[in-house]
Design an enzyme around this catalytic site. Structure first.
Site, PDB file in Angstrom:
ATOM      1  N   ARG A  91       0.848  -1.209   0.044  1.00  0.00           N
ATOM      2  CA  ARG A  91      -0.007  -0.186   0.132  1.00  0.00           C
ATOM      3  C   ARG A  91       0.784   1.408  -0.205  1.00  0.00           C
ATOM      4  O   ARG A  91       1.827   1.318   0.735  1.00  0.00           O
ATOM      5  CB  ARG A  91      -0.941   0.036   1.218  1.00  0.00           C
ATOM      6  CG  ARG A  91      -1.746   1.240   1.545  1.00  0.00           C
ATOM      7  CD  ARG A  91      -2.678   0.919   2.545  1.00  0.00           C
ATOM      8  NE  ARG A  91      -3.158   2.356   2.946  1.00  0.00           N
ATOM      9  CZ  ARG A  91      -2.689   3.295   3.645  1.00  0.00           C
ATOM     10  NH1 ARG A  91      -1.563   3.419   4.170  1.00  0.00           N
ATOM     11  NH2 ARG A  91      -3.214   4.563   3.746  1.00  0.00           N
ATOM     12  N   TYR A 138      -8.028   4.304  -4.806  1.00  0.00           N
ATOM     13  CA  TYR A 138      -9.016   5.436  -4.444  1.00  0.00           C
ATOM     14  C   TYR A 138      -8.787   6.771  -3.866  1.00  0.00           C
ATOM     15  O   TYR A 138      -7.643   6.837  -3.135  1.00  0.00           O
ATOM     16  CB  TYR A 138     -10.052   4.702  -3.552  1.00  0.00           C
ATOM     17  CG  TYR A 138      -9.659   4.096  -2.090  1.00  0.00           C
ATOM     18  CD1 TYR A 138      -9.463   4.711  -1.130  1.00  0.00           C
ATOM     19  CD2 TYR A 138      -9.199   2.918  -2.266  1.00  0.00           C
ATOM     20  CE1 TYR A 138      -9.050   4.482   0.156  1.00  0.00           C
ATOM     21  CE2 TYR A 138      -8.696   2.357  -0.739  1.00  0.00           C
ATOM     22  CZ  TYR A 138      -8.509   3.113   0.022  1.00  0.00           C
ATOM     23  OH  TYR A 138      -7.898   2.375   1.174  1.00  0.00           O
TER      24      TYR A 138
END
Length: 132
Positions: A61, A100
């Site tokens: 991430r 996102y």
């Protein structure tokens, strides 16, 4: 409530007790403080056997400032400022990229999911998947 407020305790009724002595009440509390959460015992009777299990997938991430994506000609054309929500891009049979916006669109969160091919590795908080 400041996002950087330290939470000292919670109740299942929606009360959040902050380290500075304040108490706030919310309709929903999302506990996302990781595998070593202090609050699991509020939800389950015993945390003795509560362990994360390896899934065979790992996620890398990372956050990228939106302005950097917009300024770079290599990424500007794939970024639609008006579009909000989640974008999932399959990059292979068992690979996927989830993307996102966060912080009101100032940052873009990316998660790259791939198979975990580390053999015999066991983190102190993970139990390996039993082979059948």
């Amino acid at each position: 409530m400041n996002l950087l407020s330290e939470v000292s305790d919670i109740s299942l009724d929606g009360d959040i007790f902050l380290a500075d002595g304040r108490k706030v009440r919310k309709d929903v509390i999302i506990i996302a403080d990781g595998i070593r959460t202090r609050f699991a015992s509020k939800i389950v009777e015993s945390t003795e056997n509560l362990r994360a299990m390896a899934t065979g997938t790992v996620c890398y991430r990372f956050l990228v400032p939106t302005d950097k994506l917009l300024k770079d000609p290599r990424t500007r054309h794939i970024f639609d400022v008006e579009k909000h929500g989640i974008s999932i891009a399959p990059t292979g049979w068992d690979h996927r990229l989830v993307w996102y916006p966060c912080r009101g669109g100032d940052l873009q969160n990316f998660g790259y999911f791939i198979p975990d091919e580390l053999q015999g590795y066991e983190d102190e908080g993970l139990s390996p998947i039993p082979h059948r």
